[in-house]
Design an enzyme around this catalytic site. Structure first.
Site, short mmCIF file in Angstrom:
data_model
loop_
_atom_site.label_atom_id
_atom_site.label_comp_id
_atom_site.label_asym_id
_atom_site.label_seq_id
_atom_site.Cartn_x
_atom_site.Cartn_y
_atom_site.Cartn_z
N LYS A 1 -27.60 5.59 33.69
CA LYS A 1 -27.75 6.20 35.02
C LYS A 1 -27.96 7.70 34.88
CE LYS A 1 -25.00 2.80 37.51
NZ LYS A 1 -26.01 2.23 38.39
N ARG B 1 -34.53 -22.86 28.12
CA ARG B 1 -34.70 -24.31 27.92
C ARG B 1 -35.67 -24.90 28.93
NH1 ARG B 1 -28.51 -25.36 28.65
NH2 ARG B 1 -29.17 -23.92 30.27
N HIS C 1 -17.65 0.17 31.80
CA HIS C 1 -18.18 1.32 32.56
C HIS C 1 -17.15 2.43 32.78
CE1 HIS C 1 -21.14 -1.67 33.21
NE2 HIS C 1 -20.60 -2.23 34.26
N LYS D 1 -23.69 -7.20 28.30
CA LYS D 1 -22.25 -7.37 28.50
C LYS D 1 -22.02 -8.75 29.10
CE LYS D 1 -21.06 -6.28 33.14
NZ LYS D 1 -20.38 -5.61 34.16
N1 NAP Z 1 -27.12 -10.85 36.47
C1 NAP Z 1 -26.68 -9.61 36.37
O1 NAP Z 1 -26.80 -8.79 37.27
C2 NAP Z 1 -26.02 -9.18 35.08
C3 NAP Z 1 -25.54 -7.87 34.99
C4 NAP Z 1 -24.98 -7.44 33.80
C5 NAP Z 1 -24.89 -8.32 32.74
N2 NAP Z 1 -25.34 -9.60 32.85
C6 NAP Z 1 -25.23 -10.49 31.69
O2 NAP Z 1 -26.51 -10.98 31.34
C7 NAP Z 1 -26.42 -12.31 30.89
C8 NAP Z 1 -27.33 -13.19 31.75
O3 NAP Z 1 -26.86 -13.18 33.07
P1 NAP Z 1 -27.66 -13.88 34.25
O4 NAP Z 1 -26.95 -13.54 35.49
O5 NAP Z 1 -29.11 -13.61 34.15
O6 NAP Z 1 -27.40 -15.43 33.91
P2 NAP Z 1 -28.17 -16.69 34.46
O7 NAP Z 1 -28.89 -16.40 35.71
O8 NAP Z 1 -27.19 -17.81 34.44
O9 NAP Z 1 -29.28 -16.97 33.34
C9 NAP Z 1 -28.95 -17.46 32.08
C10 NAP Z 1 -30.23 -17.68 31.29
O10 NAP Z 1 -29.90 -18.15 30.01
C11 NAP Z 1 -30.75 -19.24 29.68
N3 NAP Z 1 -30.06 -20.14 28.77
C12 NAP Z 1 -28.83 -20.72 28.93
N4 NAP Z 1 -28.55 -21.52 27.87
C13 NAP Z 1 -29.63 -21.46 27.04
C14 NAP Z 1 -29.96 -22.08 25.82
N5 NAP Z 1 -29.14 -22.96 25.21
N6 NAP Z 1 -31.15 -21.79 25.26
C15 NAP Z 1 -32.01 -20.93 25.85
N7 NAP Z 1 -31.75 -20.33 27.01
C16 NAP Z 1 -30.58 -20.60 27.61
C17 NAP Z 1 -31.06 -19.88 31.02
O11 NAP Z 1 -32.29 -20.54 30.99
P3 NAP Z 1 -32.45 -22.15 30.93
O12 NAP Z 1 -31.49 -22.72 31.92
O13 NAP Z 1 -33.89 -22.33 31.26
O14 NAP Z 1 -32.15 -22.53 29.54
C18 NAP Z 1 -31.19 -18.66 31.91
O15 NAP Z 1 -32.50 -18.14 31.82
C19 NAP Z 1 -24.95 -12.71 31.00
O16 NAP Z 1 -24.34 -12.54 29.76
C20 NAP Z 1 -24.39 -11.71 31.99
O17 NAP Z 1 -23.03 -11.46 31.76
C21 NAP Z 1 -25.90 -10.04 33.99
#
Ligand code: NAP
Length: 515
Positions: free
Chosen positions: A207, A64, A265, A173
């Site tokens: 991995k 967004r 996992h 996930k």
């Molecule tokens: N971070 C990790 O290490 C990790 C590891 C394993 C799995 N995951 C999974 O990966 C996913 C993302 O995690 P994250 O840590 O990267 O989350 P995050 O930092 O909160 O990022 C979320 C992203 O989603 C976008 N977003 C949210 N609502 C949106 C909408 N209505 N339209 C378009 N874009 C939208 C946000 O961008 P805007 O605010 O610009 O819209 C942001 O880029 C989650 O499901 C998490 O469980 C993450």
């Protein structure tokens, strides 16, 4: 793609991978988020540095936050530099790589915005000669998965536009929060995509050491004959982290260790450890065999959670000489939170090979050491002819597969101590990845993204196995909630979990390994 500075390529050294994927446009929903910055873009850049990206390739970030292509590129450049991904040799690749990066500001909760997205994707596909192949990656909060999938379907982006083109989708996930929500999400996914288009990622499966578990078991003749109830006493699977919830307190409050680590996992590791040899190393056979193990795990009924499960939560303590706060004092965590940061389970696999062999599984945060390992504990010798010499120092043999860090495999056996007497003690024969193969291991995300571009889902979780895993975990969640006597036991940060977890094994005359 820059050809001049291509690096030595550990992926291409494996037999399968002389292949370069077909051209495609990769569309990342959640492009301004943590996962994209920390894992996805570094992984794709890694592929570029190894000469594994196709000539026609583009990444389209979606979020967004309003951004132009230029600001998206600068943002990622900064992040890559900060994280140390652009060393002197790789920095020169960036400009070329940056030309592949695009950004389209879209609120993915609004269906109409997808028509604009579709037009932008078609233009980028034409500019980059990407062959009308699309790879969608869902890296948004999980609540957005279903709407995005629906909206992709409504604007027709789910179907290839040409007979020779493909469309695939990778889903991060967590895939659901319990059995019902996972089923519902699967239903929604399958109403828009065919199963073969869907790649549900579990990065543990990417991995190197996890894949080596299959090589170790099935490419060697000496281990498989003893890999069963006749020789193995029990198996311990440990995933220990030293960190706490960091700045993800709010997320963890909803998740907890059972959902965050065990459902995905740890059950996957168990399945790979216990599965029967597949006839072929292909996606169908490998995933079928894993599924059979998940089906054979005896579910823990809600009324039995006290017998087979222990949950804990870290209290204030010390890690690496530093005092650290209790979980309940972390940002985003309720002061009376019941969320578990530690889980130990006793599981049994009800099949011919594993009858009466317990699988003890534990995972926790703020433990003394960061380690993930599978320890296969063999039975003691049937007769102790050295008991007069070695006393209690003789232990049963074990094979330990270290998933991370210090990846490798060790075999522990008893040896005579040099000298005139028949004294003995256990010693370790150690295989270390670093020493044997040198260089660094391929990152899980790099491997998995490449697999998806090549159309190989072997290392991705299938819909039925995710549902099966949830059907094992959901009754535990219900038991914890409904059983008044079920408690979350505190443990000081920097220790190996609550004493009740030790009691789980003591009850069977066993104890946890000290990794
Ligand atoms: N971070 C990790 O290490 C990790 C590891 C394993 C799995 N995951 C999974 O990966 C996913 C993302 O995690 P994250 O840590 O990267 O989350 P995050 O930092 O909160 O990022 C979320 C992203 O989603 C976008 N977003 C949210 N609502 C949106 C909408 N209505 N339209 C378009 N874009 C939208 C946000 O961008 P805007 O605010 O610009 O819209 C942001 O880029 C989650 O499901 C998490 O469980 C993450």
């Amino acid at each position: 793609m820059t050809q001049t500075t291509v690096e030595p390529n550990p992926l291409q050294e494996s037999i399968r991978l002389e292949k370069i994927p077909e051209p495609c446009v990769m569309v990342i929903f959640g492009a301004s988020g943590d996962l994209t910055r920390r894992k996805l873009v570094p992984a794709i850049f890694d592929l570029e540095a190894q000469g594994l990206l196709p000539a026609g390739f583009a990444i389209v970030g979606v979020g967004r936050t309003p951004m132009e292509d230029g600001s998206f590129r600068s943002y990622l450049h900064e992040e890559m530099k900060k994280a140390g991904h652009l060393n002197a040799r790789r920095a020169s690749l960036w400009d070329e790589f940056a030309r592949m990066l695009h950004y389209v500001a879209v609120d993915a909760s609004i269906a109409d915005e997808f028509h604009r997205l579709r037009e932008a994707l078609h233009a980028i596909n034409t500019d980059h000669r990407a062959g009308s192949n699309y790879l969608f990656y869902l890296a948004t909060p999980p609540s957005m998965y279903a709407p995005i999938i629906r909206h992709i379907g409504l604007c027709g982006l789910n179907r290839p536009q040409r007979d020779d083109a493909w469309v695939r989708i990778i889903i991060e996930k967590p895939f659901g929060v319990d059995l019902e929500s996972a089923r519902e999400l699967n239903r929604q996914v399958i109403s828009v995509f065919n199963e073969e288009q869907v790649y549900r990622i579990d990065h543990y499966l990417g991995k190197e050491t996890v894949q080596n578990l299959l090589a170790f078991r099935f490419a060697n003749g000496i281990f498989e004959p003893i890999w069963n109830r006749n020789y193995i006493d029990h198996v311990q699977i440990t995933a220990a982290e030293t960190v706490g919830v960091e700045n993800r307190g709010a997320y963890y409050e909803e998740a907890g260790t059972l959902r965050d680590m065990i459902q995905n996992h740890m059950l996957q590791l168990l399945a790979l450890t216990a599965m029967e040899p597949p006839v072929l190393f292909d996606e169908r056979q490998v995933r079928d065999e894993k599924q059979k193990i998940l089906q054979a795990i005896k579910p823990i009924r809600p009324e039995d959670v006290q017998v087979y499960t222990v949950r804990g939560q870290y209290a204030q303590g010390t890690t690496a000489g530093k005092s650290v706060p209790a979980y309940r004092d972390e940002k985003g965590v309720a002061p009376d939170s019941p969320t578990e940061t530690y889980v130990a389970l006793k599981l049994t696999v009800d099949d011919w090979r594993w009858a009466d062999v317990p699988f003890y599984v534990r995972s926790g945060k703020r433990l003394p050491k960061r380690i993930t390992e599978i320890a296969v504990q063999f039975k003691k010798t049937p007769h102790h002819m050295f008991s007069g010499f070695a006393g209690d120092r003789l232990s049963a043999n074990s094979i330990v597969i270290r998933i991370q860090p210090d990846e490798g495999i060790s075999l522990r056996f008893n040896s005579k101590i040099p000298g005139s007497r028949m004294n003995m003690r256990p010693v370790t024969m150690d295989f270390r990845y670093g020493a044997a193969f040198g260089g660094r291991l391929v990152e899980a995300y790099t491997r998995l993204l490449l697999d998806c571009m090549l159309g190989d889902p072997t290392l991705y979780a299938r819909g039925d196995s995710l549902e099966m895993a949830w059907s094992l975990v959901t009754p535990i969640l219900e038991g914890w909630k409904s059983n008044a006597q079920s408690r979350v036991f505190p443990y000081p940060a920097g220790t190996w979990g609550p004493p009740e977890a030790d009691a789980l094994l003591h009850a069977d005359g066993r104890r946890w390994r000290l990794p």
